[in-house]
Design a protein around this motif. Structure first.
Motif, PDB file in Angstrom:
ATOM      1  N   ASN A 107       0.831  -1.202   0.000  1.00  0.00           N
ATOM      2  CA  ASN A 107       0.000   0.000   0.000  1.00  0.00           C
ATOM      3  C   ASN A 107       0.872   1.262   0.000  1.00  0.00           C
ATOM      4  OD1 ASN A 107      -2.826   1.160   0.404  1.00  0.00           O
ATOM      5  ND2 ASN A 107      -1.745   2.069   2.137  1.00  0.00           N
ATOM      6  N   ALA A 108       1.977   1.217   0.766  1.00  0.00           N
ATOM      7  CA  ALA A 108       2.887   2.372   0.803  1.00  0.00           C
ATOM      8  C   ALA A 108       3.556   2.579  -0.543  1.00  0.00           C
ATOM      9  CB  ALA A 108       3.942   2.159   1.895  1.00  0.00           C
ATOM     10  N   VAL A 109       3.909   1.491  -1.223  1.00  0.00           N
ATOM     11  CA  VAL A 109       4.521   1.615  -2.549  1.00  0.00           C
ATOM     12  C   VAL A 109       3.513   2.195  -3.532  1.00  0.00           C
ATOM     13  CG1 VAL A 109       5.456   0.315  -4.501  1.00  0.00           C
ATOM     14  CG2 VAL A 109       6.178  -0.236  -2.168  1.00  0.00           C
ATOM     15  N   ARG A 110       2.284   1.701  -3.491  1.00  0.00           N
ATOM     16  CA  ARG A 110       1.283   2.150  -4.458  1.00  0.00           C
ATOM     17  C   ARG A 110       0.932   3.616  -4.272  1.00  0.00           C
ATOM     18  NH1 ARG A 110      -2.720  -0.845  -2.999  1.00  0.00           N
ATOM     19  NH2 ARG A 110      -2.256  -2.591  -4.373  1.00  0.00           N
ATOM     20  N   HIS A 111       0.692   4.034  -3.024  1.00  0.00           N
ATOM     21  CA  HIS A 111       0.213   5.399  -2.773  1.00  0.00           C
ATOM     22  C   HIS A 111       1.334   6.378  -2.436  1.00  0.00           C
ATOM     23  CE1 HIS A 111      -3.980   4.153  -2.892  1.00  0.00           C
ATOM     24  NE2 HIS A 111      -3.667   3.127  -2.119  1.00  0.00           N
ATOM     25  N   GLY A 112       2.500   5.847  -2.027  1.00  0.00           N
ATOM     26  CA  GLY A 112       3.559   6.757  -1.622  1.00  0.00           C
ATOM     27  C   GLY A 112       4.678   6.906  -2.619  1.00  0.00           C
TER      28      GLY A 112
END
Length: 388
Positions: free
Chosen positions: A280-285
């Motif tokens: 999730n951090a990779v996708r949104h961050g």
């Protein structure tokens, strides 16, 4: 219930009843001034040792009757439908067994004691015993019956509790397995999509590197597939393998910092709990930025709790995603798994601001003897690959 537990309970009950009848015999043997004993021992003093022997043998007679009383308690329980019949049966049984024990007690007394006590008629001694001890004998019957019923009720309660716990555990395992089956294809889809993108761009070396990394990652996941919880150290090793694949995509745009307290490395955590949070951090961050972005993973112990946190410095969730707290498959499964495993003993939250911070708080289980390992900052190479 296991056979070993059944044997332990059996011998515990045998020891308990043996101790109870021994205590009754010793207490009554100390009461040597009973009028009926002095009445038949005027010629010479009675033997205290023989008196104790008589009392012990006599009251162990109730020990021999105890299994019969316990069987009657199981055969005629006091349930709602048959309580009247059971009350009548146990009243009659109490009178009969009390009469039998008084006869046994009288007979052993005439054998053990000397003098006029032995020469007295059996019927006269029996009448004296009955007048003075029948009520006590009936009380003993109901005491043994009550203890047996209490043991049976407790045993059935424990069996129902154990059965309910086993069913609950089986349900949790089945639900967690179903959630894992959803999580694995979700992760594979994103990774294979990235590899396909690299192949289309003819970045063959990067594609091969990702395939090798994916093979190692799947091997690691399959080795731990049957475990609900793993040490945090193993979970971090899995995440490092996962991030190597992601760094092959983002290169210099992805930086990773791990701040792991040494005492947390042996703590038990749900298997694959960090992967959807990091994804999730990779996708949104990271994928939303043109410049380099940071993913920070921390683990620390606070009292009896383990605090895990995954933070990125990206633009944060969009308004729609923020309102739903990022209800994707991975995060929804994470919530469900934590709920199944820990119930009210966990907390899971997403904070949206300058980036997204995912926080997991679970009970801390594990020793503090694990040696620490350094988890430094990782850097990749630059690429314009599509979002994974």
């Amino acid at each position: 219930m296991e056979k070993s537990d059944t044997k332990k309970q059996f011998w515990f009950r045998v020891a308990l009843y043996a101790g109870a009848w021994t205590l009754v015999g010793l207490v009554l043997a100390s009461e040597v001034n009973n009028f009926w004993l002095l009445r038949y021992q005027r010629e010479r003093p009675f033997s205290r040792s023989m008196l104790v022997l008589w009392q012990m043998v006599g009251w162990y007679g109730w020990g021999l009757l105890t299994p019969l009383v316990l069987w009657l308690g199981r055969r005629f329980p006091f349930d709602r439908q048959r309580w009247l019949r059971s009350a009548i049966v146990h009243t009659l049984a109490g009178v009969i067994l009390a009469a039998l024990h008084l006869a046994f007690f009288t007979w052993t007394g005439r054998l053990a004691m000397a003098g006029e006590f032995r020469q007295a008629p059996f019927s006269e001694l029996y009448r004296i015993f009955a007048l003075n001890h029948l009520h006590f004998e009936l009380l003993l019957y109901w005491a043994v019956l009550g203890s047996g019923l209490a043991f049976n009720y407790y045993r059935r309660y424990r069996e129902r509790e154990l059965a309910a716990a086993q069913l609950e555990r089986q349900l949790v395992e089945a639900q967690l397995q179903a959630l894992k089956m959803q999580l694995h294809p979700h992760f594979l889809f994103n990774t294979l999509n990235t590899i396909a993108t690299l192949v289309r761009k003819q970045e063959n070396d990067a594609a091969v590197q990702m395939l090798v990394g994916l093979g190692d990652l799947l091997r690691h996941a399959l080795q731990q597939a049957d475990k609900q919880e793993v040490p945090l150290k193993q979970e971090l090793e899995f995440i490092e393998q996962y991030l190597e694949i992601e760094q092959a995509r983002f290169r210099d745009r992805l930086m990773v910092r791990m701040q792991i307290a040494p005492e947390t490395l042996s703590a038990s955590v749900p298997n694959l709990i960090l992967q959807p949070l990091v994804e999730n951090a990779v996708r949104h961050g990271i994928s939303q930025r043109v410049t380099a972005g940071l993913i920070e993973i921390t683990a620390r112990r606070v009292g009896h709790e383990l605090h895990l946190q995954v933070r990125d410095d990206g633009p944060g969730l969009a308004a729609a995603d923020s309102a739903n707290e990022g209800q994707g498959v991975g995060l929804a499964n994470t919530r469900a798994r934590l709920e199944r495993l820990y119930g009210e003993q966990h907390r899971f939250a997403l904070q949206n601001g300058q980036g997204v911070t995912a926080t997991v708080v679970i009970p801390f289980h594990g020793s503090q003897t694990e040696t620490s390992q350094e988890h430094g900052q990782g850097q990749g190479k630059d690429t314009n690959a599509d979002r994974g």
